[in-house]
Structure formats: C-alpha cells, structure tokens
Design an enzyme around this catalytic site. Structure first.
Site, PDB file in Angstrom:
ATOM      1  N   TRP A 101      27.691  33.175  36.497  1.00 33.94           N
ATOM      2  CA  TRP A 101      29.077  33.481  36.869  1.00 33.94           C
ATOM      3  C   TRP A 101      29.166  34.162  38.222  1.00 33.94           C
ATOM      4  O   TRP A 101      29.986  33.786  39.066  1.00 33.94           O
ATOM      5  CB  TRP A 101      29.771  34.282  35.778  1.00 33.94           C
ATOM      6  CG  TRP A 101      30.023  33.427  34.574  1.00 33.94           C
ATOM      7  CD1 TRP A 101      29.424  33.542  33.359  1.00 33.94           C
ATOM      8  CD2 TRP A 101      30.885  32.273  34.485  1.00 33.94           C
ATOM      9  NE1 TRP A 101      29.871  32.547  32.518  1.00 33.94           N
ATOM     10  CE2 TRP A 101      30.767  31.760  33.180  1.00 33.94           C
ATOM     11  CE3 TRP A 101      31.744  31.634  35.376  1.00 33.94           C
ATOM     12  CZ2 TRP A 101      31.469  30.645  32.737  1.00 33.94           C
ATOM     13  CZ3 TRP A 101      32.450  30.517  34.943  1.00 33.94           C
ATOM     14  CH2 TRP A 101      32.304  30.042  33.646  1.00 33.94           C
ATOM     15  N   ASP A 176      33.991  41.250  37.625  1.00 27.67           N
ATOM     16  CA  ASP A 176      34.405  40.185  36.703  1.00 27.67           C
ATOM     17  C   ASP A 176      33.993  40.637  35.303  1.00 27.67           C
ATOM     18  O   ASP A 176      32.816  40.608  34.955  1.00 27.67           O
ATOM     19  CB  ASP A 176      33.707  38.870  37.088  1.00 27.67           C
ATOM     20  CG  ASP A 176      33.980  37.736  36.087  1.00 27.67           C
ATOM     21  OD1 ASP A 176      34.683  37.977  35.085  1.00 27.67           O
ATOM     22  OD2 ASP A 176      33.487  36.621  36.327  1.00 27.67           O
ATOM     23  N   LYS A 200      37.996  35.111  25.986  1.00 28.03           N
ATOM     24  CA  LYS A 200      36.766  35.582  25.351  1.00 28.03           C
ATOM     25  C   LYS A 200      37.092  36.681  24.348  1.00 28.03           C
ATOM     26  O   LYS A 200      36.690  36.625  23.211  1.00 28.03           O
ATOM     27  CB  LYS A 200      35.771  36.100  26.397  1.00 28.03           C
ATOM     28  CG  LYS A 200      35.563  35.202  27.631  1.00 28.03           C
ATOM     29  CD  LYS A 200      34.903  33.894  27.344  1.00 28.03           C
ATOM     30  CE  LYS A 200      34.864  32.871  28.457  1.00 28.03           C
ATOM     31  NZ  LYS A 200      34.427  33.235  29.771  1.00 28.03           N
TER      32      LYS A 200
HETATM   33  C1  PLP Z   1      34.398  32.327  31.063  1.00 32.43           C
HETATM   34  C2  PLP Z   1      34.101  33.097  32.293  1.00 32.43           C
HETATM   35  C3  PLP Z   1      34.695  32.791  33.532  1.00 32.43           C
HETATM   36  C4  PLP Z   1      35.523  31.548  33.764  1.00 32.43           C
HETATM   37  O1  PLP Z   1      36.741  31.593  33.225  1.00 32.43           O
HETATM   38  P1  PLP Z   1      37.730  30.335  33.350  1.00 32.43           P
HETATM   39  O2  PLP Z   1      38.890  30.864  32.581  1.00 32.43           O
HETATM   40  O3  PLP Z   1      37.076  29.147  32.741  1.00 32.43           O
HETATM   41  O4  PLP Z   1      38.036  30.150  34.784  1.00 32.43           O
HETATM   42  C5  PLP Z   1      34.409  33.593  34.613  1.00 32.43           C
HETATM   43  N1  PLP Z   1      33.580  34.650  34.496  1.00 32.43           N
HETATM   44  C6  PLP Z   1      32.981  34.957  33.337  1.00 32.43           C
HETATM   45  C7  PLP Z   1      32.064  36.126  33.274  1.00 32.43           C
HETATM   46  C8  PLP Z   1      33.226  34.200  32.201  1.00 32.43           C
HETATM   47  O5  PLP Z   1      32.626  34.502  31.039  1.00 32.43           O
END
Ligand code: PLP
Length: 369
Positions: A101, A176, A200
């Site tokens: 990521w 993030d 998530k």
């Molecule tokens: C799932 C995830 C993303 C991506 O999210 P999208 O909604 O598919 O753009 C980005 N960063 C992390 C750490 C993730 O787990």
C-alpha cells in the site's frame, strides 16, 4: 441463526447489530417516511445523521478540535492523489515504504510532487519488518512524510506512530490508516493528516475518512478538482457535492456500536484494543505453535488486524479452504500477490470467531499433519 465468520480483508464483516439496525430502519428512518438512501443530503434528517457520525468519530478517536473530519469518496487510492494535490505544494515529499500500500502511494505521488524520496524501506526484508524510525533520513523541507500504519497485504503494523520531531523533522506526518482505523487509539500529536477507506473497519465501501489538521488545508494545486480540495470540502461540511450518505449513516451506526463496547473496565476504543490484542495473541500463538502453519512477519511488527499465514505443504491449500468454508469460516484465501492464507480480524470479528478459526487450524493439522 449463527452467521458464518467472515475473514475478508475488505470489504469486510460489519457488526451484526449494525446490520440489524440498518435493516430495521431501511424503509422508514425514525418515522420520517424515508429510507436514508432516499433523503436529501441537505434536509434536517440527514443533517442529524451527519452530525452524529462526525461527533461519534471525534469522540471515539479523541480527535482534537484543530483537526477537521472530512467524509469523502474515492477510497484510499484516490487519497494517494488527493493528498499530494492538497499538501505537496508541488515540492519534495517523503515516503516510508513498508508494503504494497505505501508502495502504491509513493508511485502515485510522483505525478504531483517535484521529487519523491523513499527515506526508508522494508523491501530488503520482503516487508516482514518495519524500518526503525531512528534510521530514517527525512528530506530537508519536505512538504510531508507518508506512512501506511497497517499494511493490509503484508501484515505489518506500526504499534507506535513515529515521532518526526524527535528525528529533527518538522514535516507533517501523513498516515494511511485504512485497515486499522478505530482498532486502537491514535496519537494525534504526531499526525498531520490521516485517511482511510471505510470498508475495512467502519462500514460499506464508498466512504473515505480524512482527518486533517486545519493549518495544512488551503494550499491545493491549481489543477486539484474542486470536489477534492480539502478547503472546499471542509468549508462545506463535506457537502460541497453529494456525500456518500449511506456510508456516513452506516459509519455512524458503527461508531455508536463501538462506543458501547466494554472489556473489563475499558470502554469504546480502549475496549476494542484489548479485544483486538487478545484475538491477535490467540491466532499468532496457534500459528507459531504449529508444525503446519507459519507467519513470516517479525513478531514486534505483526498486524493485529491482518494475519497472513502459509501452509508448509501448499498442496493442502485447496483442502484447507474448502474445509474452512464447510465450518462457516469464509474468505481466508491470501492476497493474490503473496499467496497462502490471510485472516483479517477487524473490530467486527468477535473472539469467538478467532476461537473457531483456531479450532479449525488445530483439527486440520491433526488430520493432515
Ligand atoms: C484497502 C486499502 C486501500 C485501498 O482502498 P480503496 O478503497 O480500494 O481505494 C489503501 N490503503 C490501505 C492500507 C488499504 O488497506
């Protein structure tokens, strides 16, 4: 009826109580005669839903008043572009790469920043450890430094956010926190901006949460789309354009559920954190104690949310997954880029679900060991 336990990495399980309440309110929200999806985002009904969700998140995560909470769309990947469009000032930005990521984020930022420096990386270890912040070498004058605080695919997690000032770096930290938001407290004194997709740990896909220190807002690049300019989004209380109303409502229900959780004396996020620690200890302990399964991540860096693991005999993978499905243990297949298995044990996964998985791991090993 007991629903199956869902170990999906995202979109992921939602607390059953939240789903029940959403179902009960689907056709008629609080006597309004309308479902939430049918309401104007400018009406008084939705306004109260919005306010409750914002206040719920602020209180749960103890977000200080100098931070704005924005409810946006586009997911984590869109923020990989939206953050540099708003914060880079087209100058130098720093990244710490600790898995898939943060790697994606770093690539995307190259479109907007004049220079992107990877100031530390876990690549040499195959992303099984996190580079010690003491070894990072931040760039002088960088607009910000980005980390992914929980790598959903590689299963590494920062158990403490880096203190950039202690490294002599005064750039704001961008985090993030998509895949562990609301699983533990956040030390906001170390953060400039944190973002995360909802799917998530918070609710349905389609909602992105951005928590940003107010003084960082207002320097968007001229080409930044208006709908993604944090200044416009913040000044319009996330209603510059139509926000993801259903996602905000579901997030609000989840925040309400989270606030009511208890573990011993602990409540809310503190209770959730205790439960998440217990779940992770149970699962990692079982994997480490077995002959058949293994996890590659260095123990101090292991994620409490995403537990990738492998079978020493990979020819058993299909039988393992089929047997799991039969027991009502769903979506355990690992990410295609790393293979093996992955159990995502977000807030909505109860300890009983992890216990059911652990029982299955032991039984399957006995049968095939
Ligand atoms: C799932 C995830 C993303 C991506 O999210 P999208 O909604 O598919 O753009 C980005 N960063 C992390 C750490 C993730 O787990």
């Amino acid at each position: 009826m007991q629903r199956p336990y869902n170990f999906s990495a995202g979109p992921a399980a939602i607390p059953e109580e939240v789903l029940q309440r959403a179902a009960a309110e689907m056709l008629d929200w609080h006597g309004s005669g309308m479902g939430v999806m049918e309401m104007s985002h400018r009406g008084k009904e939705f306004n109260s839903i919005y306010e409750a969700a914002e206040a719920g998140l602020r209180s749960l995560l103890a977000v200080p008043p100098e931070f704005k909470i924005l409810f946006m769309q586009g997911g984590g990947l869109a923020e990989n572009a939206i953050v540099p469009m708003n914060l880079s000032r087209a100058a130098v930005v720093d990244f710490v790469v600790t898995g898939s990521w943060s790697q994606k984020s770093e690539k995307e930022a190259r479109k907007y920043a004049s220079e992107v420096n990877v100031v530390a990386s876990g690549a040499a270890s195959g992303f099984t450890t996190l580079p010690d912040p003491g070894s990072w070498t931040p760039s002088v004058g960088a607009s910000y430094l980005h980390i992914c605080s929980n790598e959903t695919i590689h299963g590494v997690e920062f158990h403490e956010l880096p203190d950039l000032r202690a490294l002599g770096c005064d750039a704001p930290l961008v985090v993030d926190f998509s895949s562990h938001v609301a699983s533990r407290p956040v030390d906001w004194s170390r953060v400039g901006l944190a973002f995360g997709g909802a799917q998530k740990n918070i609710g349905p896909a389609g909602l992105t949460i951005v928590v940003v220190r107010e003084d960082l807002i207002g320097q968007a690049l001229p080409a930044c789309p208006s709908a993604f300019d944090y200044r416009l989004v913040a000044d319009n209380r996330s209603m510059y354009n139509t926000p993801p109303t259903w996602g905000i409502y579901m997030a609000g229900l989840t925040f309400d559920w989270l606030a009511r959780q208890t573990e011993g004396q602990a409540r809310g996020i503190a209770a959730m954190e205790r439960r998440n620690i217990a779940k992770a200890e149970l699962l990692y302990g079982t994997i480490d104690g077995s002959q058949l399964y293994y996890n590659k991540v260095s123990p101090p860096c292991r994620s409490r949310m995403n537990v990738p693991f492998f079978l020493r005999d990979e020819s058993l993978n299909e039988a393992f997954l089929a047997g799991a499905r039969e027991r009502g243990l769903l979506q355990l297949k690992g990410h295609k880029s790393v293979g093996g298995m992955r159990a995502s044990i977000y807030n909505a996964m109860p300890l009983a679900g992890v216990q059911a998985l652990v029982d299955y791991l032991r039984d399957f090993e006995k049968a095939h060991g």
